[in-house]
Design a protein around this motif. Structure first.
Motif, short mmCIF file in Angstrom:
data_model
loop_
_atom_site.label_atom_id
_atom_site.label_comp_id
_atom_site.label_asym_id
_atom_site.label_seq_id
_atom_site.Cartn_x
_atom_site.Cartn_y
_atom_site.Cartn_z
N TRP A 116 19.78 30.64 14.45
CA TRP A 116 19.95 31.33 15.79
C TRP A 116 20.63 32.56 15.73
O TRP A 116 21.98 32.51 15.35
N GLN A 117 20.40 34.01 15.81
CA GLN A 117 20.96 35.07 15.47
C GLN A 117 21.55 35.92 16.72
O GLN A 117 22.00 37.05 16.82
N GLY A 118 21.57 35.25 17.89
CA GLY A 118 21.90 35.60 19.04
C GLY A 118 21.04 36.78 19.72
O GLY A 118 21.68 37.76 20.55
N ALA A 119 19.96 36.90 19.80
CA ALA A 119 19.08 37.73 20.42
C ALA A 119 19.12 37.55 21.87
O ALA A 119 19.42 36.70 22.28
N HIS A 120 18.89 38.66 22.35
CA HIS A 120 18.58 38.61 23.93
C HIS A 120 17.69 37.80 24.24
O HIS A 120 16.39 37.46 23.98
N ILE A 121 17.90 36.79 25.59
CA ILE A 121 17.02 35.90 26.04
C ILE A 121 16.65 36.37 27.70
O ILE A 121 17.71 36.62 28.23
N ALA A 122 15.62 36.54 27.85
CA ALA A 122 14.98 37.07 29.35
C ALA A 122 14.57 35.66 29.87
O ALA A 122 13.76 34.65 29.25
N MET A 123 15.01 35.70 31.20
CA MET A 123 14.50 34.37 32.32
C MET A 123 13.89 34.90 33.30
O MET A 123 14.31 36.08 33.78
N GLY A 124 12.96 34.35 33.64
CA GLY A 124 11.94 34.79 35.10
C GLY A 124 11.04 35.62 34.65
O GLY A 124 10.30 36.21 35.47
N THR A 125 10.71 35.57 33.22
CA THR A 125 9.47 36.47 32.82
C THR A 125 8.32 35.59 33.18
O THR A 125 7.19 36.17 32.92
N ASN A 126 8.03 34.27 33.36
CA ASN A 126 6.98 33.47 33.57
C ASN A 126 6.92 33.17 35.00
O ASN A 126 6.17 33.65 35.93
N VAL A 127 7.70 31.99 35.22
CA VAL A 127 7.92 31.89 36.86
C VAL A 127 9.34 31.79 37.08
O VAL A 127 10.11 31.90 36.49
N ASP A 128 9.84 31.81 38.45
CA ASP A 128 10.99 31.99 38.82
C ASP A 128 11.96 30.83 38.64
O ASP A 128 11.82 29.83 38.88
N CYS A 129 13.06 31.06 37.76
CA CYS A 129 13.91 30.06 37.54
C CYS A 129 14.89 29.72 38.73
O CYS A 129 15.62 28.55 38.67
N TYR A 130 14.72 30.37 39.75
CA TYR A 130 15.68 29.98 40.94
C TYR A 130 14.55 29.63 42.11
O TYR A 130 14.71 30.01 43.33
N GLN A 131 13.58 29.21 41.80
CA GLN A 131 12.57 28.71 42.79
C GLN A 131 13.10 27.58 43.40
O GLN A 131 14.12 27.12 43.20
N ARG A 132 12.61 27.08 44.33
CA ARG A 132 13.16 25.93 45.20
C ARG A 132 13.25 24.80 44.63
O ARG A 132 14.28 24.11 44.80
N ALA A 133 12.59 24.29 43.64
CA ALA A 133 13.06 23.09 42.75
C ALA A 133 14.23 23.41 42.02
O ALA A 133 15.06 22.33 41.80
N GLU A 134 14.80 24.40 41.65
CA GLU A 134 16.27 24.56 41.28
C GLU A 134 17.31 23.92 42.00
O GLU A 134 18.13 23.54 41.41
N GLY A 135 16.97 24.00 43.44
CA GLY A 135 18.04 23.57 44.09
C GLY A 135 18.40 21.92 44.13
O GLY A 135 19.28 21.38 44.12
N ARG A 136 17.23 21.16 43.33
CA ARG A 136 17.39 19.79 43.42
C ARG A 136 17.71 19.58 41.73
O ARG A 136 18.27 18.61 41.58
N TYR A 137 17.01 20.27 41.04
CA TYR A 137 17.21 19.90 39.51
C TYR A 137 18.46 20.64 38.89
O TYR A 137 18.92 20.07 37.90
N ARG A 138 18.94 21.60 39.45
CA ARG A 138 20.22 22.49 38.79
C ARG A 138 20.16 22.33 37.40
O ARG A 138 21.11 22.07 36.68
N LEU A 139 19.16 23.07 36.85
CA LEU A 139 19.01 23.36 35.44
C LEU A 139 19.92 24.66 35.08
O LEU A 139 20.22 24.86 33.85
N MET A 140 19.77 25.62 35.85
CA MET A 140 20.34 26.86 35.57
C MET A 140 21.69 27.01 35.11
O MET A 140 22.36 27.49 34.32
N PRO A 141 22.88 26.00 36.13
CA PRO A 141 24.15 26.17 35.50
C PRO A 141 24.43 25.83 34.36
O PRO A 141 25.09 26.51 33.44
N GLY A 142 23.60 24.69 33.72
CA GLY A 142 23.78 24.36 32.18
C GLY A 142 23.29 25.34 31.29
O GLY A 142 23.92 25.58 30.28
N ILE A 143 22.15 26.12 31.79
CA ILE A 143 21.64 27.00 30.89
C ILE A 143 22.66 28.20 30.81
O ILE A 143 22.99 28.80 29.64
N LEU A 144 23.30 28.62 31.83
CA LEU A 144 24.15 29.72 31.88
C LEU A 144 25.52 29.54 31.28
O LEU A 144 26.01 30.48 30.49
N ALA A 145 26.05 28.31 31.30
CA ALA A 145 27.08 27.97 30.73
C ALA A 145 26.80 27.79 29.25
O ALA A 145 27.69 28.46 28.32
#
Length: 342
Positions: A116-145
């Motif tokens: 992995w060469q550290g390229a830019h990563i885009a999120m929210g390009t297909n469906v919203d990563c902060y849709q309602r389900a994220e409130g239960r599954y809490r995937l984004m904090p681990g991704i951002l960390a």
């Protein structure tokens, strides 16, 4: 792509049916916010998705922890992707949500790879990563960390106010790498919002996200998407939307006229026939040549929005800016460009 390809291990059979693989766990939750929604939890084999070489996007890699979206936007271009899983692109897209439950740990492992060469990563390009389900599954904090710990540049496009839950992580990441945030607000008309984006926070709530991010030193652009012909494109509607975006402290505003790709087109037109039957003929003529509105119409809307933005002291996002929003895959225009993310 089929369900058995989503698993961490290959399925035992080649059967592509939803329940034909042990990698998928199906769950429902009897709570008001999730009533009528089915979650299909999978352990993905990879979370970094390479953008096809023919794409004109200004980034090469994306992360999508969810498939399907409870925002239920009637125009969402990503509806077509549900058909790849043998799922319905209408109500199924709104209520059958695929959750890649191992996304944070998988991303951390892939970022640590020597390849992995550290390229830019885009999120929210297909469906919203902060849709309602994220409130239960809490995937984004681990991704951002993971992105923060590897100082990996990234961007997020969202309609979700839940992003403010992770404000501290965003601030920490911005101290070590490039972070670009964009919020999608196509209009401020509340009646239009309730019918075309029924599962989303209100436009004003989204603009409050822009304001809060700015107060914490994180510049935020607005993707003014979609501008909906004959329903959200009146000059006064455009003026009111750009004014509200400017007052929220957005760093930029970039308009995007509604486009109707297969999957989204059928669902949107069904909605139009129910709510605005008088407009069906006009839409059939406007989109007779494909997914995009005529070039002259796109140019007119872009010009109007940019003129309004200049008057309110903001302008379009420029190539290379922190907010890395996709560029068009529509035919190139000689004037201002049209983006094609939502």
């Amino acid at each position: 792509m089929r369900w058995d390809h989503l698993g961490e291990e290959p399925a035992a059979t080649a059967e592509p049916a939803l329940f034909g693989t042990s990698a998928v766990r199906t769950r429902t939750f009897d709570t008001p916010e999730f009533r009528g929604i089915t979650f299909h939890e999978v352990r993905a084999r990879s979370i970094l998705n390479r953008v096809p070489g023919a794409s004109r996007m200004p980034f090469e890699w994306t992360v999508n922890p969810y498939r399907g979206c409870t925002h239920a936007c009637v125009y969402c271009f990503a509806r077509k992707t549900h058909s790849y899983l043998d799922l319905d692109t209408g109500l199924g897209f709104d209520s059958q949500i695929v959750v890649k439950v191992n996304a944070p740990e998988l991303l951390r492992r892939q970022l640590a790879s020597r390849r992995w060469q550290g390229a830019h990563i885009a999120m929210g390009t297909n469906v919203d990563c902060y849709q309602r389900a994220e409130g239960r599954y809490r995937l984004m904090p681990g991704i951002l960390a993971a992105l923060r710990d590897h100082a990996n540049p990234f961007s997020i496009l969202t309609k979700g106010t839940l992003i403010l839950r992770d404000l501290d992580l965003l601030v920490q990441a911005a101290e070590v790498t490039e972070v670009g945030i964009s919020v999608s607000v196509g209009f401020t008309d509340r009646n239009l919002w309730r019918t075309v984006e029924p599962g989303t926070p209100s436009p004003q709530s989204r603009l409050d996200v822009v304001r809060t991010l700015a107060e914490h030193g994180i510049g935020c652009g607005v993707l003014m998407a979609p501008v909906i012909p004959f329903l959200g494109d009146h000059p006064e509607q455009l003026r009111e939307t750009v004014r509200a975006i400017a007052e929220a402290g957005a760093t930029s505003v970039t308009p995007l006229v509604l486009h109707l790709r297969p999957g989204a087109r059928e669902w949107f037109m069904a909605w139009l026939r129910e709510h605005h039957p008088r407009l069906v003929g006009r839409y059939e003529r406007m989109y007779a040549d494909g997914a995009y509105a005529p070039t002259w119409y796109q140019r007119r809307i872009t010009r109007q929005v940019h003129e309004l933005a200049d008057g309110f002291g903001i302008g379009p996002a420029h190539r290379g800016a922190a907010r890395r929003i996709p560029e068009p895959d529509a035919p190139a225009l000689t004037g201002p460009t049209q983006l094609t993310l939502l």
